[in-house]
Design a protein around this motif. Structure first.
Motif, PDB file in Angstrom:
ATOM      1  N   ASP A  22       3.818   4.495   8.180  1.00  0.00           N
ATOM      2  CA  ASP A  22       2.574   5.242   7.996  1.00  0.00           C
ATOM      3  C   ASP A  22       1.646   5.074   9.199  1.00  0.00           C
ATOM      4  O   ASP A  22       0.990   6.023   9.621  1.00  0.00           O
ATOM      5  CB  ASP A  22       1.860   4.800   6.719  1.00  0.00           C
ATOM      6  CG  ASP A  22       2.575   5.262   5.459  1.00  0.00           C
ATOM      7  OD1 ASP A  22       3.491   6.101   5.560  1.00  0.00           O
ATOM      8  OD2 ASP A  22       2.219   4.762   4.367  1.00  0.00           O
ATOM      9  N   LEU A  23       1.607   3.863   9.747  1.00  0.00           N
ATOM     10  CA  LEU A  23       0.777   3.618  10.919  1.00  0.00           C
ATOM     11  C   LEU A  23       1.313   4.394  12.117  1.00  0.00           C
ATOM     12  O   LEU A  23       0.543   4.999  12.869  1.00  0.00           O
ATOM     13  CB  LEU A  23       0.741   2.122  11.232  1.00  0.00           C
ATOM     14  CG  LEU A  23      -0.146   1.698  12.394  1.00  0.00           C
ATOM     15  CD1 LEU A  23      -1.611   1.954  12.059  1.00  0.00           C
ATOM     16  CD2 LEU A  23       0.072   0.228  12.714  1.00  0.00           C
ATOM     17  N   ALA A  24       2.621   4.421  12.268  1.00  0.00           N
ATOM     18  CA  ALA A  24       3.231   5.122  13.400  1.00  0.00           C
ATOM     19  C   ALA A  24       3.027   6.633  13.320  1.00  0.00           C
ATOM     20  O   ALA A  24       2.895   7.297  14.345  1.00  0.00           O
ATOM     21  CB  ALA A  24       4.719   4.796  13.480  1.00  0.00           C
ATOM     22  N   THR A  25       3.004   7.159  12.111  1.00  0.00           N
ATOM     23  CA  THR A  25       2.845   8.608  11.945  1.00  0.00           C
ATOM     24  C   THR A  25       1.380   9.024  11.843  1.00  0.00           C
ATOM     25  O   THR A  25       1.089  10.221  11.740  1.00  0.00           O
ATOM     26  CB  THR A  25       3.597   9.106  10.697  1.00  0.00           C
ATOM     27  OG1 THR A  25       3.099   8.432   9.540  1.00  0.00           O
ATOM     28  CG2 THR A  25       5.092   8.886  10.842  1.00  0.00           C
ATOM     29  N   GLY A  26       0.482   8.068  11.831  1.00  0.00           N
ATOM     30  CA  GLY A  26      -0.936   8.390  11.788  1.00  0.00           C
ATOM     31  C   GLY A  26      -1.499   8.538  10.389  1.00  0.00           C
ATOM     32  O   GLY A  26      -2.648   8.936  10.223  1.00  0.00           O
ATOM     33  N   GLN A  27      -0.712   8.255   9.375  1.00  0.00           N
ATOM     34  CA  GLN A  27      -1.200   8.360   8.001  1.00  0.00           C
ATOM     35  C   GLN A  27      -2.089   7.182   7.625  1.00  0.00           C
ATOM     36  O   GLN A  27      -2.810   7.243   6.637  1.00  0.00           O
ATOM     37  CB  GLN A  27      -0.020   8.462   7.033  1.00  0.00           C
ATOM     38  CG  GLN A  27       0.791   9.727   7.204  1.00  0.00           C
ATOM     39  CD  GLN A  27       2.013   9.764   6.315  1.00  0.00           C
ATOM     40  OE1 GLN A  27       2.298   8.808   5.586  1.00  0.00           O
ATOM     41  NE2 GLN A  27       2.749  10.859   6.356  1.00  0.00           N
ATOM     42  N   ARG A  28      -1.988   6.100   8.403  1.00  0.00           N
ATOM     43  CA  ARG A  28      -2.836   4.919   8.195  1.00  0.00           C
ATOM     44  C   ARG A  28      -3.499   4.558   9.500  1.00  0.00           C
ATOM     45  O   ARG A  28      -2.943   4.776  10.566  1.00  0.00           O
ATOM     46  CB  ARG A  28      -1.993   3.714   7.753  1.00  0.00           C
ATOM     47  CG  ARG A  28      -1.466   3.788   6.365  1.00  0.00           C
ATOM     48  CD  ARG A  28      -0.687   2.534   6.065  1.00  0.00           C
ATOM     49  NE  ARG A  28      -1.588   1.497   5.584  1.00  0.00           N
ATOM     50  CZ  ARG A  28      -1.245   0.594   4.684  1.00  0.00           C
ATOM     51  NH1 ARG A  28      -0.040   0.566   4.188  1.00  0.00           N
ATOM     52  NH2 ARG A  28      -2.098  -0.303   4.292  1.00  0.00           N
ATOM     53  N   VAL A  31      -4.800  -1.259  10.879  1.00  0.00           N
ATOM     54  CA  VAL A  31      -3.798  -2.115  11.519  1.00  0.00           C
ATOM     55  C   VAL A  31      -3.774  -3.499  10.866  1.00  0.00           C
ATOM     56  O   VAL A  31      -2.702  -4.097  10.710  1.00  0.00           O
ATOM     57  CB  VAL A  31      -4.074  -2.223  13.026  1.00  0.00           C
ATOM     58  CG1 VAL A  31      -3.089  -3.157  13.701  1.00  0.00           C
ATOM     59  CG2 VAL A  31      -4.030  -0.850  13.677  1.00  0.00           C
ATOM     60  N   ASP A  32      -4.926  -4.000  10.487  1.00  0.00           N
ATOM     61  CA  ASP A  32      -4.996  -5.337   9.884  1.00  0.00           C
ATOM     62  C   ASP A  32      -4.132  -5.434   8.624  1.00  0.00           C
ATOM     63  O   ASP A  32      -3.392  -6.404   8.449  1.00  0.00           O
ATOM     64  CB  ASP A  32      -6.441  -5.700   9.533  1.00  0.00           C
ATOM     65  CG  ASP A  32      -7.305  -5.876  10.762  1.00  0.00           C
ATOM     66  OD1 ASP A  32      -6.739  -6.038  11.861  1.00  0.00           O
ATOM     67  OD2 ASP A  32      -8.539  -5.854  10.614  1.00  0.00           O
ATOM     68  N   ASN A  33      -4.214  -4.437   7.763  1.00  0.00           N
ATOM     69  CA  ASN A  33      -3.428  -4.469   6.532  1.00  0.00           C
ATOM     70  C   ASN A  33      -1.944  -4.294   6.803  1.00  0.00           C
ATOM     71  O   ASN A  33      -1.109  -4.851   6.089  1.00  0.00           O
ATOM     72  CB  ASN A  33      -3.923  -3.408   5.551  1.00  0.00           C
ATOM     73  CG  ASN A  33      -5.243  -3.777   4.924  1.00  0.00           C
ATOM     74  OD1 ASN A  33      -5.592  -4.947   4.830  1.00  0.00           O
ATOM     75  ND2 ASN A  33      -6.005  -2.786   4.515  1.00  0.00           N
ATOM     76  N   VAL A  34      -1.603  -3.540   7.818  1.00  0.00           N
ATOM     77  CA  VAL A  34      -0.196  -3.384   8.190  1.00  0.00           C
ATOM     78  C   VAL A  34       0.352  -4.722   8.690  1.00  0.00           C
ATOM     79  O   VAL A  34       1.441  -5.140   8.297  1.00  0.00           O
ATOM     80  CB  VAL A  34      -0.025  -2.274   9.254  1.00  0.00           C
ATOM     81  CG1 VAL A  34       1.405  -2.227   9.765  1.00  0.00           C
ATOM     82  CG2 VAL A  34      -0.433  -0.930   8.682  1.00  0.00           C
TER      83      VAL A  34
END
Length: 67
Positions: A22-28, A31-34
């Motif tokens: 999700d972070l890589a695709t921009g949906q999130r 960063v801290d929670n990832v």
């Protein structure tokens, strides 16, 4: 108990993978929670690996016992 722990570690790994994707695709954007999800999954895996190694050691010790 062991099976439940394995399932929990697997779920944490799946959550971390999903959060990373999700972070890589921009949906999130959190960063801290990832990173937190990834660390939880890593810690759970290391704990299970440690338990497995201890069980393996115990089995080897039992094999060494002569009756």
């Amino acid at each position: 108990v062991l099976l439940k722990s394995i399932e929990h570690a697997n779920q944490l790994q799946q959550d971390a993978t999903q959060a990373t994707e999700d972070l890589a695709t921009g949906q999130r954007t959190d960063v801290d929670n990832v990173l937190l999800a990834t660390q939880k999954a890593d810690t759970a895996f290391k704990l299970l690996l440690s338990v497995r190694n201890k069980v393996q050691q115990a089995v080897e010790e039992i094999k060494q016992i002569r009756v």
